[in-house]
Scaffold this motif. Structure first.
Motif, PDB file in Angstrom:
ATOM      1  N   LEU A 326       0.867  -1.172   0.000  1.00  0.00           N
ATOM      2  CA  LEU A 326       0.000   0.000   0.000  1.00  0.00           C
ATOM      3  C   LEU A 326       0.904   1.221   0.000  1.00  0.00           C
ATOM      4  CD1 LEU A 326      -2.563  -0.990   2.801  1.00  0.00           C
ATOM      5  CD2 LEU A 326      -2.675  -1.485   0.362  1.00  0.00           C
ATOM      6  N   GLN A 328       1.131   5.821  -0.364  1.00  0.00           N
ATOM      7  CA  GLN A 328       0.561   7.159  -0.467  1.00  0.00           C
ATOM      8  C   GLN A 328       1.628   8.096  -1.033  1.00  0.00           C
ATOM      9  OE1 GLN A 328      -2.346   8.362  -0.206  1.00  0.00           O
ATOM     10  NE2 GLN A 328      -3.532   7.552   1.482  1.00  0.00           N
ATOM     11  N   HIS A 378      -7.457   0.199  -4.673  1.00  0.00           N
ATOM     12  CA  HIS A 378      -7.455   0.959  -3.425  1.00  0.00           C
ATOM     13  C   HIS A 378      -7.825   0.052  -2.249  1.00  0.00           C
ATOM     14  CE1 HIS A 378      -8.030   4.106  -6.503  1.00  0.00           C
ATOM     15  NE2 HIS A 378      -7.330   4.854  -5.677  1.00  0.00           N
ATOM     16  N   MET A 379      -7.220   0.361  -1.108  1.00  0.00           N
ATOM     17  CA  MET A 379      -7.561  -0.311   0.146  1.00  0.00           C
ATOM     18  C   MET A 379      -7.607   0.766   1.225  1.00  0.00           C
ATOM     19  SD  MET A 379      -5.701  -3.538   2.040  1.00  0.00           S
ATOM     20  CE  MET A 379      -5.939  -4.578   0.610  1.00  0.00           C
ATOM     21  N   ASN A 380      -8.795   1.003   1.745  1.00  0.00           N
ATOM     22  CA  ASN A 380      -9.022   2.143   2.640  1.00  0.00           C
ATOM     23  C   ASN A 380      -8.595   3.417   1.908  1.00  0.00           C
ATOM     24  OD1 ASN A 380      -9.997   0.397   4.612  1.00  0.00           O
ATOM     25  ND2 ASN A 380      -7.964   0.077   5.483  1.00  0.00           N
ATOM     26  N   SER A 381      -7.708   4.211   2.487  1.00  0.00           N
ATOM     27  CA  SER A 381      -7.301   5.459   1.824  1.00  0.00           C
ATOM     28  C   SER A 381      -5.998   5.302   1.038  1.00  0.00           C
ATOM     29  CB  SER A 381      -7.107   6.555   2.881  1.00  0.00           C
ATOM     30  OG  SER A 381      -6.099   6.190   3.817  1.00  0.00           O
TER      31      SER A 381
END
Length: 389
Positions: A326, A328, A378-381
């Motif tokens: 994951l 960001q 996507h996974m959560n945010s």
């Protein structure tokens, strides 16, 4: 099972440790023809009135057709189902530096981007891992006497190579190759009580490749240089320079760093930051046992960057071992609050790379995310991506 598609995209993720698999058969295009899909232990078969297409699975993967469950149709994605899979464990990473085999050998250091020789015929008598970055604080906590290592940095001797999380420390005292001097942007300095100022060059420790001008590392002292693993290839002097596509090399090195750090320190969250300590990516390692099989990947909507040319030239069907992460992006002041939280969290491990390489990694992650089925992006945010081993 039946679906309607002239061409069907197939995505299969096999988890080696869990012995399970997720199979996604792409959503049929409008105006497609009927298609019968058969799942066999070693292949997937699609039959249409016009013919039959069969996709062979890697030899180490065997599906269990009778275990199919969780069948559902996801709009925008296609048909989803889960089933058991038998897959061999043990994926060998492309090693950046084999400590046991290359110690005592003459080695040559190359710039990975252009093949320029950086250090030639260096005999390494000691190849040693460096302790964690907070080792001095731990010594102070555990010793009942004054720290014997205080103000004594760990610098390699002439025939040493010290290995950090993402870099090598090498002594260049006797090397013919010397870092190319470079001046940074000037800075304003006051030189008198009258506040008269003049421009003076700011000290720069960057080590730049003479040929391609890529940043290879930094000078630590007058004799010690730090080379980043993502920029250097260390090869036995008896062998020639290996040509490895840049995207493949970056993914292999980053994957190795993440897997080793997560195993040694039980940490799964990382701050990918540049040499200037600017955070570019927040990354969370989910698993390292995935085998991903794709067919009919559509890349026409992905711009062709030189960094990714090797992946765009891949066959229409491919299988590769990968880690699942994951992430960001943190460029252009994005996710500042989350960055602040992760910086203050001692369980998050920083991984420092050249700033240009941080951007390359972000591009690789973004392309991987864009190629995933939409329901997996996507996974959560966080955004989801795979990095090839």
């Amino acid at each position: 099972m039946a679906a309607t598609a002239a061409e069907t995209r197939i995505f299969l993720e096999v988890r080696r440790q869990l012995q399970s698999a997720l199979l996604i058969l792409g959503e049929p295009k409008e105006g497609g023809m009927p298609m019968d899909i058969s799942i066999m232990p070693s292949s997937l078969q699609m039959k249409t009135p016009e013919g039959c297409t069969e996709i062979q699975l890697p030899a180490e993967v065997r599906l269990v057709p009778s275990s199919c469950r969780g069948l559902q149709f996801v709009t925008g994605d296609g048909l989803h189902l889960r089933l058991q899979a038998q897959a061999e464990l043990g994926t060998k990473l492309i090693s950046m530096f084999n400590q046991s085999s290359q110690a005592q050998e003459c080695c040559t250091f190359y710039c990975q981007s252009c093949g320029e020789v950086i250090i030639k015929d260096r005999k390494l008598l000691r190849v040693l891992p460096l302790p964690s970055e907070n080792w001095e604080a731990l010594v102070g906590e555990w010793c009942c006497h004054p720290d014997p290592f205080a103000n004594k940095p760990l610098h390699p001797q002439e025939n040493d190579c010290f290995i950090g999380d993402s870099f090598f420390l090498v002594n260049l005292r006797t090397s013919l190759w010397q870092p190319r001097p470079e001046l940074s942007p000037v800075e304003m300095c006051c030189v008198s009580s009258d506040n008269h100022c003049k421009l003076e060059p700011k000290a720069n420790t960057k080590v730049i490749c003479k040929r391609c001008k890529v940043m290879l590392g930094e000078t630590v002292s007058s004799e010690t240089t730090k080379f980043y693993m993502t920029e250097i290839i260390i090869q036995s002097s008896e062998r020639s320079f290996p040509i490895i596509p840049r995207s493949q090399f970056v993914q292999s090195v980053i994957t190795q760093c993440l897997v080793q750090l997560s195993s040694a320190r039980s940490t799964f969250r990382f701050r990918i930051q540049g040499q200037d300590d600017k955070v570019y990516i927040l990354l969370w390692l989910l698993n390292s046992d995935s085998l991903v099989i794709e067919s009919l990947r559509n890349s026409k909507y992905i711009k062709k960057f030189p960094l990714l040319e090797d992946t765009l030239k891949a066959d229409s069907s491919s299988a590769w071992s990968a880690i699942k992460v994951l992430y960001q992006p943190c460029i252009k002041s994005r996710n500042e609050r989350l960055v602040s939280l992760w910086e203050s969290d001692i369980s998050v491990h920083p991984l420092t790379l050249p700033s240009a390489t941080c951007l390359e990694l972000l591009l690789i992650l973004s392309r991987s995310n864009a190629n995933l089925p939409s329901s997996l992006r996507h996974m959560n945010s966080f955004q989801v991506a795979f990095l090839k081993m």
